[in-house]
Enzyme design. Structure first.
Site, PDB file in Angstrom:
ATOM      1  N   HIS A   1      -7.099  -4.781   9.871  1.00 48.20           N
ATOM      2  CA  HIS A   1      -7.552  -4.347   8.879  1.00 48.20           C
ATOM      3  C   HIS A   1      -5.966  -4.759   8.597  1.00 48.20           C
ATOM      4  CE1 HIS A   1      -4.283  -0.136   9.110  1.00 48.20           C
ATOM      5  NE2 HIS A   1      -3.565  -1.607   9.330  1.00 48.20           N
TER       6      HIS A   1
ATOM      7  N   ASP B   1       0.802  -1.224   0.057  1.00 44.62           N
ATOM      8  CA  ASP B   1      -0.238  -0.058  -0.118  1.00 44.62           C
ATOM      9  C   ASP B   1       0.643   1.548   0.314  1.00 44.62           C
ATOM     10  OD1 ASP B   1       0.932  -0.538   2.310  1.00 44.62           O
ATOM     11  OD2 ASP B   1      -0.968  -0.992   3.462  1.00 44.62           O
TER      12      ASP B   1
ATOM     13  N   GLU C   1      -9.500  -2.160   5.034  1.00 43.35           N
ATOM     14  CA  GLU C   1     -10.401  -1.696   6.496  1.00 43.35           C
ATOM     15  C   GLU C   1     -11.667  -2.303   7.078  1.00 43.35           C
ATOM     16  OE1 GLU C   1      -8.466   0.078   8.447  1.00 43.35           O
ATOM     17  OE2 GLU C   1      -8.174   1.718   7.782  1.00 43.35           O
TER      18      GLU C   1
ATOM     19  N   ASN D   1      -7.309  -2.950  14.043  1.00 41.06           N
ATOM     20  CA  ASN D   1      -8.615  -3.322  13.590  1.00 41.06           C
ATOM     21  C   ASN D   1      -8.914  -4.930  12.724  1.00 41.06           C
ATOM     22  OD1 ASN D   1      -7.876  -2.327  11.764  1.00 41.06           O
ATOM     23  ND2 ASN D   1      -9.137  -0.265  11.362  1.00 41.06           N
TER      24      ASN D   1
END
Ligand code: PGA
Length: 246
Positions: free
Chosen positions: A138, A67, A143, A136
């Site tokens: 991801h 990313d 996400e 979280n």
């Protein structure tokens, strides 16, 4: 899933470097999927040391990063282009033309995303994908959401990720709101996956990855569907797993 629990961050990083180096020794033209963040830094340092000792050779290795932030110049200190160059690429003998990182500055972002997928395919596909994990759940910047992207895409970062990543910026307002990330399909097509996690803050995400339902609210839970996933964790990240799982 194969789960390896190490005493601390240092031994997690050493084991991860051995895993990656082993892959490269067996297949010198390995296509590696790479991650940024604090987690893999120790592994990169170990790999650099192994390269200096001539134990591993990157001359034929091809890399694709997961990313990059949207609209952050490549020479910005927080960009993942800068991170990879400073923390890994400039210390090893990888060829410049074999390095791929999504271009968050591309004028035609959709075209850039399609081209990134095409380049991965053209390289023969990812042999080993290295992943960190968000608090979280991801992976890459996929996400938690109602729906997840299959292919490389421009995505909105969640408030939580912006807050967590603001530790690297002078204020949360400076964190880009969007990023280009490879999709869940891109990750799950890798032949082998290595996920690293350390610290107590990752323990819940690791528990949900290993023994929760497969749900788009925990993107890493999809790794349960992949036939060759190895988790290398430190004790704190593994602390919510039951002993019979390890
Ligand atoms: P970290 O980030 O390694 O800095 O904890 C991991 C991630 O967000 O994927």
């Amino acid at each position: 899933m194969r789960i390896i629990v190490e005493e601390d961050y240092e031994s997690m990083s050493k084991k991860a470097a051995l895993f990656v180096a082993g892959q490269i020794i067996l297949k010198p033209d390995t296509v590696l999927g790479l991650a940024t963040g604090s987690t893999p830094l120790g592994m990169y340092n170990e790999l650099i040391e192994m390269y200096k000792r001539e134990e591993v050779d990157f001359s034929e290795v091809i890399t694709f990063n997961l990313d990059e932030y949207y609209h952050l110049p490549h020479d910005d200190l927080q960009s993942y282009h800068y991170f990879m160059k400073e923390n890994f690429f400039k210390h090893i003998n990888i060829k410049e033309e074999n390095i791929h990182i999504p271009d968050g500055m591309a004028f035609d972002i959709e075209g850039e995303c399609r081209e990134y997928e095409r380049a991965i395919e053209a390289s023969g596909g990812i042999d080993l994908q290295v992943l960190g994990i968000g608090e979280n759940g991801h992976i890459g910047f996929n996400e938690p959401a109602e729906q997840l992207n299959v292919y490389t895409n421009l995505v909105n970062l969640t408030e939580e990720t912006i807050k967590v990543n603001s530790r690297f910026f002078s204020s949360p307002e400076e964190v880009p709101q969007k990023a280009v990330t490879v999709g869940m399909g891109t990750i799950l097509k890798a032949r082998r996956i290595l996920l690293l996690a350390n610290g107590e803050k990752k323990a819940e995400a690791i528990r949900d990855t290993v023994c929760g339902y497969v749900t788009t609210q925990v993107p890493s839970s999809f790794l349960q569907l992949h036939p060759d996933v190895t988790l290398i964790l430190d004790k704190a990240a593994a602390s919510l797993l039951y002993s019979d799982m390890i």
